[in-house]
Design a protein around this motif. Structure first.
Motif, PDB file in Angstrom:
ATOM      1  N   UNK A   1       0.848  -1.186   0.000  1.00  0.00           N
ATOM      2  CA  UNK A   1       0.000   0.000   0.000  1.00  0.00           C
ATOM      3  C   UNK A   1       0.882   1.233   0.000  1.00  0.00           C
ATOM      4  N   UNK A   2       0.385   2.289  -0.651  1.00  0.00           N
ATOM      5  CA  UNK A   2       1.163   3.519  -0.681  1.00  0.00           C
ATOM      6  C   UNK A   2       0.449   4.585   0.136  1.00  0.00           C
ATOM      7  N   UNK A   3       1.184   5.200   1.030  1.00  0.00           N
ATOM      8  CA  UNK A   3       0.633   6.290   1.834  1.00  0.00           C
ATOM      9  C   UNK A   3       1.324   7.565   1.391  1.00  0.00           C
ATOM     10  N   UNK A   4       0.514   8.577   0.997  1.00  0.00           N
ATOM     11  CA  UNK A   4       1.098   9.851   0.621  1.00  0.00           C
ATOM     12  C   UNK A   4       0.707  10.893   1.658  1.00  0.00           C
TER      13      UNK A   4
ATOM     14  N   UNK B   1       9.040   4.458  14.992  1.00  0.00           N
ATOM     15  CA  UNK B   1       8.540   4.211  16.346  1.00  0.00           C
ATOM     16  C   UNK B   1       7.434   3.159  16.323  1.00  0.00           C
ATOM     17  N   UNK B   2       6.670   3.135  15.207  1.00  0.00           N
ATOM     18  CA  UNK B   2       5.596   2.141  15.095  1.00  0.00           C
ATOM     19  C   UNK B   2       6.119   0.833  14.492  1.00  0.00           C
ATOM     20  N   UNK B   3       7.424   0.731  14.320  1.00  0.00           N
ATOM     21  CA  UNK B   3       8.089  -0.450  13.762  1.00  0.00           C
ATOM     22  C   UNK B   3       7.529  -0.843  12.406  1.00  0.00           C
ATOM     23  N   UNK B   4       7.370   0.169  11.546  1.00  0.00           N
ATOM     24  CA  UNK B   4       6.871  -0.073  10.194  1.00  0.00           C
ATOM     25  C   UNK B   4       8.055  -0.232   9.250  1.00  0.00           C
TER      26      UNK B   4
ATOM     27  N   UNK C   1      -0.396  -1.501   7.151  1.00  0.00           N
ATOM     28  CA  UNK C   1      -0.986  -0.240   6.693  1.00  0.00           C
ATOM     29  C   UNK C   1      -1.701   0.515   7.806  1.00  0.00           C
ATOM     30  N   UNK C   2      -2.592  -0.168   8.526  1.00  0.00           N
ATOM     31  CA  UNK C   2      -3.386   0.540   9.532  1.00  0.00           C
ATOM     32  C   UNK C   2      -2.504   1.171  10.600  1.00  0.00           C
ATOM     33  N   UNK C   3      -1.505   0.375  11.014  1.00  0.00           N
ATOM     34  CA  UNK C   3      -0.617   0.878  12.055  1.00  0.00           C
ATOM     35  C   UNK C   3       0.164   2.101  11.557  1.00  0.00           C
ATOM     36  N   UNK C   4       0.594   2.020  10.302  1.00  0.00           N
ATOM     37  CA  UNK C   4       1.369   3.111   9.727  1.00  0.00           C
ATOM     38  C   UNK C   4       0.509   4.373   9.623  1.00  0.00           C
TER      39      UNK C   4
ATOM     40  N   UNK D   1      -2.188   5.213  11.302  1.00  0.00           N
ATOM     41  CA  UNK D   1      -2.479   5.780  12.628  1.00  0.00           C
ATOM     42  C   UNK D   1      -1.277   6.580  13.135  1.00  0.00           C
ATOM     43  N   UNK D   2      -0.109   6.007  12.965  1.00  0.00           N
ATOM     44  CA  UNK D   2       1.103   6.682  13.450  1.00  0.00           C
ATOM     45  C   UNK D   2       1.296   8.009  12.741  1.00  0.00           C
ATOM     46  N   UNK D   3       1.037   8.018  11.420  1.00  0.00           N
ATOM     47  CA  UNK D   3       1.264   9.248  10.649  1.00  0.00           C
ATOM     48  C   UNK D   3       0.205  10.287  10.970  1.00  0.00           C
ATOM     49  N   UNK D   4      -1.026   9.847  11.131  1.00  0.00           N
ATOM     50  CA  UNK D   4      -2.098  10.804  11.440  1.00  0.00           C
ATOM     51  C   UNK D   4      -1.777  11.553  12.725  1.00  0.00           C
ATOM     52  N   UNK D   5      -1.232  10.794  13.674  1.00  0.00           N
ATOM     53  CA  UNK D   5      -0.946  11.405  14.962  1.00  0.00           C
ATOM     54  C   UNK D   5       0.234  12.371  14.866  1.00  0.00           C
ATOM     55  N   UNK D   6       1.281  11.939  14.189  1.00  0.00           N
ATOM     56  CA  UNK D   6       2.511  12.717  14.283  1.00  0.00           C
ATOM     57  C   UNK D   6       2.640  13.797  13.206  1.00  0.00           C
ATOM     58  N   UNK D   7       1.899  13.667  12.122  1.00  0.00           N
ATOM     59  CA  UNK D   7       2.088  14.626  11.031  1.00  0.00           C
ATOM     60  C   UNK D   7       1.109  15.791  11.096  1.00  0.00           C
TER      61      UNK D   7
END
Lengths: 346, 481
Positions: free
Chosen positions: B320-323, B345-348, B371-374, B376-382
């Motif tokens: 999956x690609x996350x932009x 930090x989310x070990x992705x 994907x889901x973990x990644x 969530x981590x990005x939503x929080x930190x970005x």
């Protein structure tokens, strides 16, 4: 700092004596205060959290005394293999490893150093065997455990040759180095030259005067010099990162084959024979062998002297002369490392 | 010659296969100095992990069920090979350990390593027993730690302390190897500086083999499995896929990154660093030469006609690609650091990274499983960089209907990464153009492209259904071999 000392030969005793003699000075100049929480000799170990009295320890190491095991806090050690574990759990901050240099079996000392660093102790090694055979492993252990590894007593004793070698390489490109690093061979060669003696009689004289050990092989076959050469090359560093050089990479020829006739021939040409260590930074080759050098040149050092000549691309040749051996000279180097650790670890 | 012979789980699946593997080692020992390295029996590592999980959850009946499967497979093998007593002792220690984990209701990474280690430890006994018979002289078995491999304390994925390990392995094994004593070492397991069992994670037993090879100055390291070697592509995707007779370390490391059935790049490192060729061989077709991975063997000159600039075309599916996009990212130092810190930090595990020069967006490719973990981590930190908006794209790669991301986090699921690999691509103009022309002729849409400066591979993302077709197109264009 809580200290654990392995090895109470002349150097170990010298360290205790110097610690006593310089106690006030170490505290006032450097803020270094020490407590001896553990000692081990070849037969026993003694541990005391509150500190072992130096005088008592020195007392049980007098000729005829029963050694460390006979101290009130002492016990015999079934096997030297148990020592790494004892050191790791001793609660000491610094291990001072002064065990005998055994080039053919460096593992016991190496294991003590690795165990100590693995348990978070800083270490001071005066024993050349581990440093000259397992330099990369020891420095890796220091790095991963975030502890300090010091070994300035392995080369030049009180003369800070390793420090000079590193300082020189930091600022300039190393071309190579040459050195005379062993007092025993230097004494024997000087004797042969001045009195026309054979190797065997010069060796016997050296043994009588305490210049040479009963088993002189380590010195006269060049191994002591070869170990020091490898340590200088690794420490400077004179070799590229990722490469290592051990004593076994040093092409070593001792002085047993040097005859009175060779000395006479050299003398006739204004030369003198010395056991010279050399390192070529281009080819990364190291060797130890008897070499003719001009009389009065920098390598023509007197019997008790050591010299390190460092050849740099821009700065030219640097030279450091000094006394290369002796109990108090070596003990002074150990204290130098101890102060260095205390200051660096702060 | 000095050889390391490593046998994977499929080569160790049952007494007959183990005897066969032992006969290969015994045969080599007649002419060479050899150390054998073994993995756990096929599937056992997974069973042991299941035991740890069930024990932690306090699920006694599941623990007992899996344990009895492990016990019966190992006891029957041990019985056939004549090492039943020592195997039973290991099994009973495994059982005590599982009981202990159930009692405390917690399985630390350290305990998990101890549980998992039993697979290789039992395999080592098996190979030592079989090898002793095949050679007519007793074999010495070592756990990885006893052999001298030391790691840090990162249980589950411990890093070898390489210089210490090389020295200790040399010290302990070299005299035995010199004397042609049959030696078997358990792969994958090692010990910490204080002697606690650890496992080396990625690269596993292959990594053990290359560390031993480097320490002992081996002439070759042989990796035995049930495949013939490395292929130009997955034969299920490309019927014309060929066996690669040779590869450079750089190519093999690149292929390993893209999930080709290669060795883990980490496992190749000690061999590459010490210039020791690695040969991948099929245990069940020992006459086949396999694939040789070496320093500069067979490096093709891509400028000649009939070039094979692309040696192999591996593909990663279920990606999956996350932009992450937003004008707030432009010219703002620290954006990329924040993004990758959050993923770390989310070990992705990030498989591919793209960023446009405008800096308005960074795309990362991760596995669907992460994907889901990644996200969530990005939503929080970005949030400080892009605000709070997330575009929840459907799990499809149909990007034609959605507008370009201006601001927020955009996800495109179910894509495949195709990664043509070959050292002949380096410095050769036109290779990339040929790759994309070949894909374009099949009318396939490319979602994203990345190329590292090593020029050993180009990777591009396509819809998962387009993946196999893209692999075939590139393979055909370059006639990979």
């Amino acid at each position: 700092m809580r200290l654990f000392i392995v090895g109470l030969g002349v150097v170990g005793k010298g360290v205790l004596e110097l610690l006593d003699a310089r106690r006030a000075e170490l505290a006032s100049h450097f803020g270094v205060e020490t407590r001896l929480v553990g000692v081990a000799d070849s037969k026993g170990v003694a541990l005391c959290e509150d500190g072992l009295a130096h005088a008592e320890v020195l007392g049980v190491k007098r000729p005829g005394a029963a050694g460390v095991a006979s101290l009130p806090d002492g016990r015999p050690l079934a096997s030297q293999d148990d020592l790494p574990e004892v050191i790791a759990h001793s609660g000491a901050d610094v291990l001072i490893e002064l065990g005998p240099t055994q080039m053919r079996s460096p593992r016991p000392a190496t294991d003590r150093l690795l165990a100590a660093m693995g348990a978070g102790l800083h270490v001071i090694g005066a024993n050349k065997a581990p440093l000259s055979t397992a330099f990369a492993a020891l420095t890796e252990a220091a790095a991963v455990n975030n502890v300090l590894l010091r070994y300035s007593a392995t080369v030049g004793a009180g003369t800070p040759m390793l420090t000079l070698a590193r300082a020189a390489v930091m600022g300039d490109t190393l071309v190579g180095f040459r050195a005379i690093l062993n007092g025993t061979t230097n004494f024997i060669l000087s004797q042969m030259r001045s009195s026309g003696a054979t190797f065997d009689s010069a060796l016997a004289e050296a043994q009588r005067l305490g210049w040479a050990e009963a088993d002189p092989s380590n010195d006269v076959d060049g191994w002591d010099t070869a170990m020091k050469t490898a340590i200088i090359a690794c420490h400077a560093p004179a070799i590229p990162p990722g490469r290592s050089i051990s004593v076994h990479d040093v092409r070593t020829v001792g002085i047993r084959g040097v005859s009175a006739r060779d000395h006479a021939d050299a003398e006739a040409q204004g030369q003198v024979i010395k056991l010279v260590a050399s390192f070529d930074a281009t080819t990364l080759s190291a060797r130890v062998e008897p070499v003719r050098v001009p009389i009065g040149s920098r390598l023509d050092v007197p019997a008790g002297g050591n010299v390190l000549l460092i050849d740099l691309k821009h700065a030219g040749e640097l030279a450091l002369f000094g006394r290369g051996a002796g109990a108090h000279e070596t003990a002074a180097a150990v204290l130098r490392d101890l102060v260095d650790i205390a200051l660096s670890a702060r | 010659m000095k050889l390391i012979m490593k046998f994977g789980g499929t080569s160790m699946a049952g007494s007959e296969k183990i005897r066969h593997a032992a006969s290969l080692v015994a045969q080599a020992l007649r002419q060479h100095h050899v150390v054998a390295v073994v993995s756990a029996m096929d599937g056992v590592t997974e069973q042991l992990l299941a035991i740890a999980d069930h024990a932690e959850a306090g699920d006694r009946s599941s623990v007992e069920q899996v344990l009895s499967q492990v016990r019966s497979a190992h006891e029957s093998t041990a019985d056939a090979l004549g090492c039943l007593a020592e195997t039973r002792e290991l099994l009973s220690r495994l059982e005590s350990l599982a009981t202990g984990i159930m009692a405390v209701g917690e399985c630390t990474a350290r305990s998990r390593d101890a549980v998992v280690s039993f697979g290789e430890r039992m395999s080592t006994r098996f190979m030592a027993a079989a090898l002793g018979v095949a050679c007519g002289s007793p074999a010495r078995g070592f756990d990885g730690g006893d052999a001298g491999i030391v790691t840090n304390n990162h249980f589950g994925e411990a890093d070898p302390l390489m210089d210490i390990s090389l020295m200790q392995v040399r010290d302990r094994l070299a005299p035995l190897v010199e004397a042609r004593t049959p030696v078997v070492v358990a792969g994958f397991i090692a010990q910490t500086q204080s002697g606690v069992m650890s496992t080396i994670g990625r690269g596993g037993s292959d990594y053990t083999a290359t560390i031993l090879g480097a320490a002992l100055g081996a002439d070759e390291i042989h990796i035995w499995s049930d495949v013939d070697g490395l292929m130009t592509a997955d034969p299920r995707l490309v019927p014309g896929a060929r066996l690669l007779s040779h590869l450079t370390f750089a190519e093999a490391i690149e292929m390993g990154k893209f999930g080709a059935k290669s060795m883990h790049p980490r496992a190749l490192e000690p061999a590459a660093e010490h210039g020791i060729p690695v040969r991948m061989r099929n245990t069940f077709k020992p006459d086949n030469p396999g694939t040789l991975i070496g320093s500069a063997v067979g490096q093709p000159d891509a400028r000649r006609p009939g070039e094979t600039a692309v040696r192999s075309v591996p593909m990663l599916k279920n990606m999956a690609m996350i932009t992450v996009g937003g004008a707030g990212m432009i010219g703002r130092p620290g954006t990329a650091a924040a993004l990758f810190d959050a993923l770390a930090a989310a070990r992705i595990n990030v498989h591919m990274i793209c960023q446009s020069v405008s800096e308005a967006g960074i795309s990362v490719v991760v596995s669907m499983a992460q994907l889901d973990r990644a996200k969530t981590a990005l939503e929080r930190s970005m949030r400080p960089f892009i605000g709070t908006r997330t575009i929840h794209a459907p799990a499809t790669s149909d990007t034609s209907t959605s507008a370009p991301v201006l601001h927020g986090i955009d996800v495109v699921g179910n894509i495949a990464i195709v990664a043509p690999v070959g050292s002949g691509m380096r410095g050769v103009p036109g290779v990339v153009a040929r790759i994309f022309s070949a894909v374009a002729r099949k009318n396939l849409n490319i979602i994203a492209i990345a190329q590292g400066s090593s020029e050993l591979s180009v990777c591009f993302a396509v819809d998962k259904d387009a993946g196999p077709e893209a692999v075939r197109a590139v393979h055909e264009e370059f006639d990979s071999r």
